[in-house]
Structures are given as structure tokens and as C-alpha cells.
Design a protein around this motif. Structure first.
Motif, PDB file in Angstrom:
ATOM      1  N   THR A 145       0.836  -1.203   0.000  1.00  0.00           N
ATOM      2  CA  THR A 145       0.000   0.000   0.000  1.00  0.00           C
ATOM      3  C   THR A 145       0.871   1.252   0.000  1.00  0.00           C
ATOM      4  O   THR A 145       0.828   2.046   0.953  1.00  0.00           O
ATOM      5  CB  THR A 145      -0.921   0.013   1.245  1.00  0.00           C
ATOM      6  N   PRO A 146       1.686   1.431  -1.047  1.00  0.00           N
ATOM      7  CA  PRO A 146       2.490   2.660  -1.097  1.00  0.00           C
ATOM      8  C   PRO A 146       1.561   3.869  -1.230  1.00  0.00           C
ATOM      9  O   PRO A 146       0.432   3.730  -1.704  1.00  0.00           O
ATOM     10  CB  PRO A 146       3.337   2.466  -2.364  1.00  0.00           C
ATOM     11  N   PRO A 168      -5.297   4.729  -5.911  1.00  0.00           N
ATOM     12  CA  PRO A 168      -5.545   3.284  -6.029  1.00  0.00           C
ATOM     13  C   PRO A 168      -4.932   2.706  -7.305  1.00  0.00           C
ATOM     14  O   PRO A 168      -4.377   1.602  -7.286  1.00  0.00           O
ATOM     15  CB  PRO A 168      -7.071   3.186  -6.074  1.00  0.00           C
ATOM     16  N   GLU A 169      -4.989   3.458  -8.400  1.00  0.00           N
ATOM     17  CA  GLU A 169      -4.433   2.953  -9.666  1.00  0.00           C
ATOM     18  C   GLU A 169      -2.912   2.797  -9.563  1.00  0.00           C
ATOM     19  O   GLU A 169      -2.344   1.817 -10.046  1.00  0.00           O
ATOM     20  CB  GLU A 169      -4.770   3.892 -10.845  1.00  0.00           C
ATOM     21  N   VAL A 176      -4.701  -7.643  -6.200  1.00  0.00           N
ATOM     22  CA  VAL A 176      -4.275  -8.229  -4.934  1.00  0.00           C
ATOM     23  C   VAL A 176      -3.294  -9.367  -5.228  1.00  0.00           C
ATOM     24  O   VAL A 176      -3.484 -10.122  -6.177  1.00  0.00           O
ATOM     25  CB  VAL A 176      -5.532  -8.763  -4.202  1.00  0.00           C
ATOM     26  N   LEU A 177      -2.235  -9.460  -4.427  1.00  0.00           N
ATOM     27  CA  LEU A 177      -1.285 -10.563  -4.572  1.00  0.00           C
ATOM     28  C   LEU A 177      -1.772 -11.744  -3.730  1.00  0.00           C
ATOM     29  O   LEU A 177      -2.456 -11.564  -2.719  1.00  0.00           O
ATOM     30  CB  LEU A 177       0.108 -10.131  -4.111  1.00  0.00           C
ATOM     31  N   ALA A 199       1.924  -0.641  -8.677  1.00  0.00           N
ATOM     32  CA  ALA A 199       3.055  -1.040  -7.825  1.00  0.00           C
ATOM     33  C   ALA A 199       2.983  -2.527  -7.505  1.00  0.00           C
ATOM     34  O   ALA A 199       3.996  -3.239  -7.547  1.00  0.00           O
ATOM     35  CB  ALA A 199       3.048  -0.213  -6.540  1.00  0.00           C
ATOM     36  N   ASN A 200       1.784  -3.009  -7.200  1.00  0.00           N
ATOM     37  CA  ASN A 200       1.647  -4.435  -6.891  1.00  0.00           C
ATOM     38  C   ASN A 200       1.921  -5.303  -8.120  1.00  0.00           C
ATOM     39  O   ASN A 200       2.504  -6.379  -8.006  1.00  0.00           O
ATOM     40  CB  ASN A 200       0.264  -4.727  -6.302  1.00  0.00           C
ATOM     41  N   GLU A 201       1.520  -4.797  -9.271  1.00  0.00           N
ATOM     42  CA  GLU A 201       1.816  -5.515 -10.523  1.00  0.00           C
ATOM     43  C   GLU A 201       3.332  -5.632 -10.713  1.00  0.00           C
ATOM     44  O   GLU A 201       3.845  -6.673 -11.107  1.00  0.00           O
ATOM     45  CB  GLU A 201       1.196  -4.734 -11.683  1.00  0.00           C
ATOM     46  N   ARG A 202       4.059  -4.544 -10.395  1.00  0.00           N
ATOM     47  CA  ARG A 202       5.523  -4.567 -10.535  1.00  0.00           C
ATOM     48  C   ARG A 202       6.158  -5.524  -9.528  1.00  0.00           C
ATOM     49  O   ARG A 202       7.102  -6.252  -9.848  1.00  0.00           O
ATOM     50  CB  ARG A 202       6.098  -3.151 -10.351  1.00  0.00           C
TER      51      ARG A 202
END
Ligand SMILES: *Cc1c(COP(=O)(O)O)cnc(C)c1O
Length: 483
Positions: free
Chosen positions: A417-418, A422-423, A454-455, A428-431
Motif C-alpha cells: 500500500t504505497p 488506487p491505480e 491483490v497478490l 506497484a503491486n503488478e511490478r
């Protein structure tokens, strides 16, 4: 004068060559499982590379097994995503355990077709025996009878076919659905977290995708029963006929368990079929403490769970349990003259589904249950759940991360959650996911919850230890700080 072709181009390969190849295959399999952790878990294969490495046309002349196995080792084995890898924590783990692999191998050698009792007595009776063993192991009551299918997708399809077959006055076997204006829309209900196989079953059964109602879920991704009630009432008011509700026990994204007792109450009140899709989590019911989470599933009309998902049995092996096996038989049994047999009082497995020919899948499951024992299976599932929970605790304690769903079993949904929109958080989570998966040491997958990426980390592999989960967490944190 004989017109038969002359040797040597007849018959199987020589027994000595077969024996040597099987010994070599045993070594290949054992070496593979011992060293699978040294491969990158996610395939690094370029699309088309495997085909390019092999001749485009088939060989005209026989090749020695030795040469074929050498190509297997060089071209096939390395160009795979390794589901047996201890770092495989994506989707749901599957593990081809030692006992399961031995069973699968011998089933291939026997190559029986278990369509009728007489075509394979031991395959038929072993299937009856192991499905009953599993029924006892997961604590389902006696009336449930088990049947082995290839996948949960097919098991759920068959369950919903029986639900449709049971509709009074429909006479679906004889009349079908098309061209019958007197037949109301037949509706089926599941949560918006249900597996896509339920959609496919409804589509393939001719019920129509628009007649599958996706019921919203609560904060913990469980079906909202008041909404189910309301949807059924609205359909009845509009002249449609509800026929089945599918409850998910262990959803694919978060492993949430729908409120089974309340859904069973609705199904009973409405006189509709209750199918429980427990493809993954049903296996955990071998442990009494996890069986408690599935309480109410024993009131279902049908239940599916997959030993090939979390019970160390090689793909494919899915168990469909039905309360009324005669109903299942009446939906599918059809005996042409050439399959009529004189035995009475025996099970002919072809009567319980759409396939005639069937593989001897019970053999591997029998070997898995015996090779680990009930206690051994329980201990392994308990370890996986403990590792999942521990990972969730690490994530929950870490600033800049959150766990986004409860962790009832061994699967954790979480995200970084940097600061940002939200986008940008999704990006960031995709990276992070791409970096972790590029490491070759861990393979995670993702899902979407409440519209956000979500991971997802799941522990279900026999070779995964605490060290592997620690390493995954280190890689995730590293990737997050680099992103
Ligand atoms: C994995 C899964 C399925 C599909 O299983 P297959 O055996 O691959 O068809 C169905 N339902 C749920 C809940 C699942 O997690």
C-alpha cells in the motif's frame, strides 16, 4: 499364402527395451523431484521455443527410447513451470507425491477401461473403496456416495445436470429444453466469488448464462444469504423456476467459505438442489479443526473436492459426492446392447456420468492414502495452514503492506500500500509480482478484490518448508522497496 506383414514392424517394443526405459524413467522422475527446486519455478521459455527445438514432421523410422528420453530431459523438462517446485505458491499448489506417481504409472501400465465392473473389477471396487475412505476421512455421513471425475469443472457440471434432471415435470432427458414455451427460465445461484466452472456448467447445460445469478458477498467474501433470498423471491415472482444453489467452500480468490448452514436452510425451504464446490478446501476436512469451517456441507445434495489440488494426488482426480446416487444414475444411465452384462449387484461406473471410458484414477488415490496415512495427510495440511497464517502475520505487521482477506486455510491475499492513488497502488503491486516471479525462486499469482489488484500466496506443496515461505517474503519486501 499369408498377406500378413512380416516382422520386425509388429508388436510392442522389445520387453528388455521397455524395462530399461522404465528404469530410466524412474530415475528421471526421482532426480526431477529431488532437484526441482534448482529450476526457475516459472518457465523462462520463449513462446514457440519448444516447437522450434523439435522436428516439425513425425519420424518415419522408430527411434530408441533412450534418444526420446534424452530429448525429454533436454527439451521438455526444463521448458515448464514447475508445479512441484517448493517456491510454487501461485493458484493452488498441486504435488505429484511419490505414492501418487507410482499409482499413476501402474495405472498407465494396466491401461484398463473402467466402464463396466466386468471390464475392470479391481478398478471399480477400488474406486468404491477409496471414495468411501475419503468420505470417512472428511467426515461426511453414509448416504454420500463418491465418484471420481477428472476435474471439479466436470464434477460440478454433472451435479447441476442432476439438479436439472430432478425438476418435476421437466422430463429433460426425453424432451430437452429447446422449443418448449411452457418451460420457465431455470435459474441457478452462486456468489460473485464462485469459480468460472459454474458459469461454464450453466452454459453447457443449456440453462443460459443470464439465468445464473451472482449473489453479492459480505466483507469476508462469503455469499450474502439475504441477497440470495431476495434473488430467489424475485425470480419466482417473475415466473422463473429456481433449481439449484452452488455454495463455494473455499473460493478460488480468498478461500472464503459461504455460510453453508444458512444456505442449506434456503435450499431446503425452496426445494432446490444444493451443490457445494469445495474443490480446494474440502481436502482440509481431513482435519477436524478445518472440518468445523465446512459445517453444513453435510446437508448438501452434492459436493466436489479435488485430491489433485491439496491431497498430493497427481492431476487428474476430482471427487463428486452425491447424497442420492440413484438420482445420479437415473440422470445418466443408458445401456446399449453391446454394453449389457450378466452380473447383478455390481457397480458399472459408466452409469454415473457422461463418459463411457474411464481411467483407473482410484489406484493413485489408494496409494496416496496408504502411503501417507490419515495422520500423515492431516499433519501436512496443518503445516501448510500454519505456514500460511504465519506469512499473513508477517504481512500484517509490516508497514506499507496489508492482508486483504481472512486466512481460513493456507492462502493469503495481500497487497503493498504505497502512498498514491488506487491505480498507482495497483501498478506497484503488478511490478512487485513481476519482480518476484522473475526471480525464478518463487511463483505467486494475483486476483482482484473489490476492484483492486491483490497478490496471492498459497502453501499447498509437499516440498515447501518455512524457509521457502521466508524467502518468498524477503523477495516480496525487496521488490516492494525497489518499486
Ligand atoms: C480450482 C477450482 C475449480 C476448478 O477445478 P478443476 O478441477 O481444474 O476443474 C473449481 N472450483 C473451485 C472453487 C476451485 O478453486
Amino acid at each position: 499364402m499369408s498377406t500378413l506383414p512380416s516382422a520386425p514392424h509388429v508388436g510392442d517394443i522389445p520387453p528388455a527395451e521397455f524395462r530399461a526405459a522404465m528404469h530410466r524413467a524412474a530415475d528421471l522422475a526421482a532426480d526431477y523431484l529431488e532437484h526441482v527446486g534448482e529450476y526457475p519455478v516459472l518457465a523462462r521459455t520463449e513462446p514457440g521455443a519448444v516447437r522450434a527445438a523439435l522436428p516439425a514432421a513425425p519420424p518415419e523410422r522408430a527411434e530408441p527410447m533412450e534418444a526420446i528420453l534424452a530429448d525429454y530431459k533436454r527439451i521438455v523438462e526444463p521448458n515448464l513451470t514447475h508445479w512441484n517446485h517448493p517456491g510454487f505458491m501461485a493458484y493452488f499448489g498441486i504435488t505429484g507425491s511419490g505414492p501418487g506417481i507410482v499409482g499413476e504409472t501402474l495405472a498407465a501400465a494396466l491401461n484398463v477401461n473402467a466402464m463396466l465392473w466386468r471390464t475392470s473389477p479391481a478398478a471399480t471396487e477400488l474406486e468404491e473403496l477409496v471414495t468411501d475412505w475419503m468420505r470417512q476421512l472428511v467426515g461426511l455421513p453414509e448416504p454420500f456416495r463418491g465418484h471420481i471425475n477428472d476435474t471439479a469443472s466436470v464434477s460440478s457440471f454433472i451435479a447441476l445436470a442432476v439438479a436439472r434432471h430432478r425438476v418435476p415435470g421437466l422430463n429433460i432427458r426425453a424432451k430437452g429444453l429447446a422449443g418448449r414455451p411452457e418451460v420457465p427460465g431455470l435459474t441457478v445461484y452462486c456468489s460473485d466469488q464462485a469459480h468460472s466452472s459454474i458459469d461454464k456448467a450453466v452454459i453447457a447445460l443449456g440453462l443460459g448464462h443470464e439465468n445464473l445469478r451472482k449473489i453479492p458477498v459480505d466483507d469476508a467474501f462469503r455469499m450474502d444469504v439475504a441477497s440470495l433470498d431476495a434473488a430467489i423471491a424475485a425470480d419466482r415472482a417473475a415466473g422463473r423456476l429456481p433449481i439449484a444453489v452452488v455454495a463455494t467452500a473455499g473460493t478460488t480468490s480468498t478461500t472464503s467459505v459461504d455460510p453453508l448452514p444458512a444456505i442449506a436452510d434456503v435450499a431446503r425451504r425452496e426445494g432446490i438442489w444444493l451443490h457445494v464446490d469445495a474443490a480446494y478446501a474440502g481436502n482440509a476436512a481431513v482435519c477436524p479443526e478445518y472440518r468445523a469451517l465446512l459445517q453444513g456441507w453435510e446437508r448438501a445434495d452434492s459436493i466436489v473436492f479435488n485430491p489433485h489440488k491439496w491431497l498430493f494426488t497427481p492431476v487428474d482426480c476430482s471427487l463428486l459426492y452425491v447424497r442420492d446416487v440413484e438420482l445420479l444414475r437415473s440422470a445418466f444411465s443408458l445401456v446399449p446392447e453391446y454394453l449389457r452384462t450378466p452380473e447383478t449387484g455390481v457397480t458399472n461406473l459408466m452409469d454415473y456420468g457422461i463418459q463411457l471410458g474411464r481411467r483407473f484414477r482410484a489406484l493413485k488415490l489408494w496409494m496416496v492414502i496408504r502411503g501417507f496415512g490419515a495422520e500423515g495427510i492431516r499433519e501436512r495440511i496443518r503445516l501448510h495452514c500454519a505456514l500460511g497464517r504465519e506469512f499473513a502475520e508477517w504481512v500484517a505487521r509490516e508497514p506499507g503492506f496489508e492482508v486483504v482477506a481472512p486466512v481460513p486455510f493456507s492462502t493469503v491475499c495481500f497487497r503493498a500500500t504505497p502512498r498514491g492513488s488506487p491505480e498507482s497502488q495497483d501498478a506497484a503491486n503488478e511490478r512487485i509480482l513481476a519482480r518476484v516471479n522473475d526471480s525464478g525462486r518463487v511463483f505467486l499469482s494475483h486476483t482482484q478484490l473489490r476492484g483492486r489488484l491483490v497478490l496471492r500466496l498459497t502453501v499447498g506443496n509437499l516440498r515447501t518448508t518455512r524457509e521457502h515461505v521466508e524467502r518468498a517474503w524477503a523477495l516480496i519486501r525487496e521488490a516492494a522497496s525497489a518499486s
